[in-house]
Design an enzyme around this catalytic site. Structure first.
Site, PDB file in Angstrom:
ATOM      1  N   TYR A  43      27.012  39.847  30.031  1.00 50.88           N
ATOM      2  CA  TYR A  43      27.198  41.068  30.807  1.00 50.88           C
ATOM      3  C   TYR A  43      28.340  41.899  30.240  1.00 50.88           C
ATOM      4  O   TYR A  43      29.368  41.352  29.821  1.00 50.88           O
ATOM      5  CB  TYR A  43      27.521  40.680  32.247  1.00 50.88           C
ATOM      6  N   ASP A  58      39.004  51.023  36.979  1.00 51.80           N
ATOM      7  CA  ASP A  58      37.558  51.175  37.156  1.00 51.80           C
ATOM      8  C   ASP A  58      37.274  52.249  38.202  1.00 51.80           C
ATOM      9  O   ASP A  58      36.945  51.951  39.350  1.00 51.80           O
ATOM     10  CB  ASP A  58      36.959  49.831  37.579  1.00 51.80           C
ATOM     11  N   ASP A  85      26.597  47.373  32.819  1.00 49.02           N
ATOM     12  CA  ASP A  85      27.032  48.153  33.971  1.00 49.02           C
ATOM     13  C   ASP A  85      26.957  49.638  33.604  1.00 49.02           C
ATOM     14  O   ASP A  85      27.726  50.118  32.778  1.00 49.02           O
ATOM     15  CB  ASP A  85      28.472  47.755  34.316  1.00 49.02           C
ATOM     16  N   ASP A  87      27.296  52.106  35.862  1.00 45.91           N
ATOM     17  CA  ASP A  87      27.924  52.867  36.950  1.00 45.91           C
ATOM     18  C   ASP A  87      26.867  53.617  37.764  1.00 45.91           C
ATOM     19  O   ASP A  87      25.899  53.033  38.212  1.00 45.91           O
ATOM     20  CB  ASP A  87      28.986  53.815  36.388  1.00 45.91           C
ATOM     21  N   HIS A 112      22.362  48.036  35.290  1.00 51.26           N
ATOM     22  CA  HIS A 112      22.343  48.265  36.738  1.00 51.26           C
ATOM     23  C   HIS A 112      22.997  49.604  37.038  1.00 51.26           C
ATOM     24  O   HIS A 112      23.941  50.032  36.375  1.00 51.26           O
ATOM     25  CB  HIS A 112      22.974  47.112  37.520  1.00 51.26           C
ATOM     26  N   GLU A 114      24.175  52.138  40.435  1.00 54.69           N
ATOM     27  CA  GLU A 114      24.606  51.900  41.811  1.00 54.69           C
ATOM     28  C   GLU A 114      24.432  53.116  42.710  1.00 54.69           C
ATOM     29  O   GLU A 114      24.209  54.236  42.231  1.00 54.69           O
ATOM     30  CB  GLU A 114      26.055  51.426  41.826  1.00 54.69           C
ATOM     31  N   CYS A 122      35.681  50.598  42.518  1.00 56.78           N
ATOM     32  CA  CYS A 122      35.358  49.177  42.383  1.00 56.78           C
ATOM     33  C   CYS A 122      34.653  48.718  43.648  1.00 56.78           C
ATOM     34  O   CYS A 122      35.041  49.089  44.769  1.00 56.78           O
ATOM     35  CB  CYS A 122      36.635  48.379  42.152  1.00 56.78           C
ATOM     36  N   ARG A 157      22.002  48.457  42.147  1.00 57.13           N
ATOM     37  CA  ARG A 157      23.111  47.870  42.896  1.00 57.13           C
ATOM     38  C   ARG A 157      23.312  48.646  44.187  1.00 57.13           C
ATOM     39  O   ARG A 157      23.327  49.880  44.175  1.00 57.13           O
ATOM     40  CB  ARG A 157      24.390  47.904  42.065  1.00 57.13           C
ATOM     41  N   GLU A 187      26.115  43.726  46.287  1.00 58.78           N
ATOM     42  CA  GLU A 187      27.570  43.735  46.094  1.00 58.78           C
ATOM     43  C   GLU A 187      28.344  43.415  47.374  1.00 58.78           C
ATOM     44  O   GLU A 187      27.979  43.836  48.465  1.00 58.78           O
ATOM     45  CB  GLU A 187      27.996  45.113  45.569  1.00 58.78           C
ATOM     46  N   ASN A 209      27.274  38.810  42.918  1.00 59.09           N
ATOM     47  CA  ASN A 209      28.438  39.076  42.067  1.00 59.09           C
ATOM     48  C   ASN A 209      29.594  38.190  42.519  1.00 59.09           C
ATOM     49  O   ASN A 209      30.233  38.455  43.531  1.00 59.09           O
ATOM     50  CB  ASN A 209      28.816  40.558  42.171  1.00 59.09           C
TER      51      ASN A 209
END
Length: 295
Positions: A43, A58, A85, A87, A112, A114, A122, A157, A187, A209
């Site tokens: 990942y 982040d 990731d 975002d 992924h 989100e 985060c 996500r 998440e 996660n």
């Protein structure tokens, strides 16, 4: 000759390893270490790129080009399928389409995306804000439509559990699957019974996660398997350990004027060379330059 895509290999692993353990690798060398340790999927964390490559938090401050460069480096170093990731997709439908194409071209197996607003936070921090279900399903549809490899995995996500509760998280995830998401990233869950209710209600494979110092307890593989979780992510475990180890070395050298007492905690030159297959490269150089030049 048909060559299996990385997306296809990622999907196959879900059948072969249940749950599939995925470890975070912030760079190409970490990917080699994960492979040496026996992991079968890896990942790239957006936080990892922001923290390690740019010294930034982040908070959505890095972009597609920043992440794609790291994807390319990692995928050049290992054949392990890489989940990335992405975002919020870095923009509107056109940006999301470009994200899918660029990550696929760079060698990623999956990404992924989100349901937070563009100014994301985060997943284990307070004051997260989500877009509407409709806006998120539009993001997913744009991503699915942009696939150049139909086996490339689009994972959705949802951060709804910590902001809107379990029912909303289930409703959102179900809509995301209907929109074309292959898998769901759940998440910031806190209890095993919540994972159980979620996996029973959502028809796609669910990822848990398991990040340190966050809202989710450090559940074991067996515990998560028993509640129907299909993928387990450890996004920054190695990175956190590396950061602390580096700080300890720096402080020791600065305070004591030598690194002698830290040697036992360091990877040796021989171990490094073994992982990098240094001897093979050096032997090739010797072979090339030991031959007499006919001119």
């Amino acid at each position: 000759m048909n060559i299996e895509s990385t997306g296809s290999r990622f999907r196959t692993l879900l059948v072969e390893e249940r749950p599939l353990q995925i470890v975070g690798t912030i760079n190409a060398f970490c990917a080699l270490l994960a492979e040496r340790a026996g992991f079968r999927a890896i990942y790239l964390s957006g936080a990892g790129v922001a923290n390690a490559c740019f010294g930034l938090p982040d908070l959505g401050m890095t972009n597609l080009s920043d992440v794609t460069e790291e994807v390319r480096r990692i995928c050049d170093a290992t054949t392990l399928p890489l989940l990335v990731d992405a975002d919020t997709g870095w923009g509107n439908a056109l940006n999301i389409s470009r994200t899918v194409k660029q990550l696929t071209k760079a060698g990623a197996a999956a990404m992924h995306i989100e349901d937070q607003i563009l100014a994301k936070r985060c997943g284990h921090r307070p004051n997260k804000a989500l877009v509407s279900t409709q806006e998120m399903t539009d993001r997913i549809k744009a991503a699915v439509d942009a696939k150049t490899d139909d086996q490339f995995v689009i994972m959705a996500r949802t951060d709804a559990f910590s902001t809107e509760g379990l029912k909303s998280a289930i409703d959102r995830a179900s809509n995301y699957v209907e929109a074309g998401a292959d898998m769901i990233f759940a998440e910031s869950f806190k209890k095993l019974e919540d994972y159980q209710a979620f996996t029973q209600a959502v028809s796609a494979p669910v990822l848990a996660n398991i990040t340190e110092f966050g809202n989710t307890p450090l559940y074991t593989v067996n515990e998560l398997n028993n509640v129907g979780v299909r993928l387990i992510l450890y996004p920054l475990s190695a990175s956190r350990a590396m950061n602390q180890a580096a700080l300890n070395v720096y402080q020791t050298i600065r305070q004591e004027g030598t690194q002698k007492q830290m040697i036992g905690q360091m990877q040796s030159r021989e171990e490094l060379y073994d992982i990098l297959e240094y001897q093979q490269y050096e032997s090739k150089l010797d072979e090339l330059f030991s031959k007499e030049n006919p001119l």
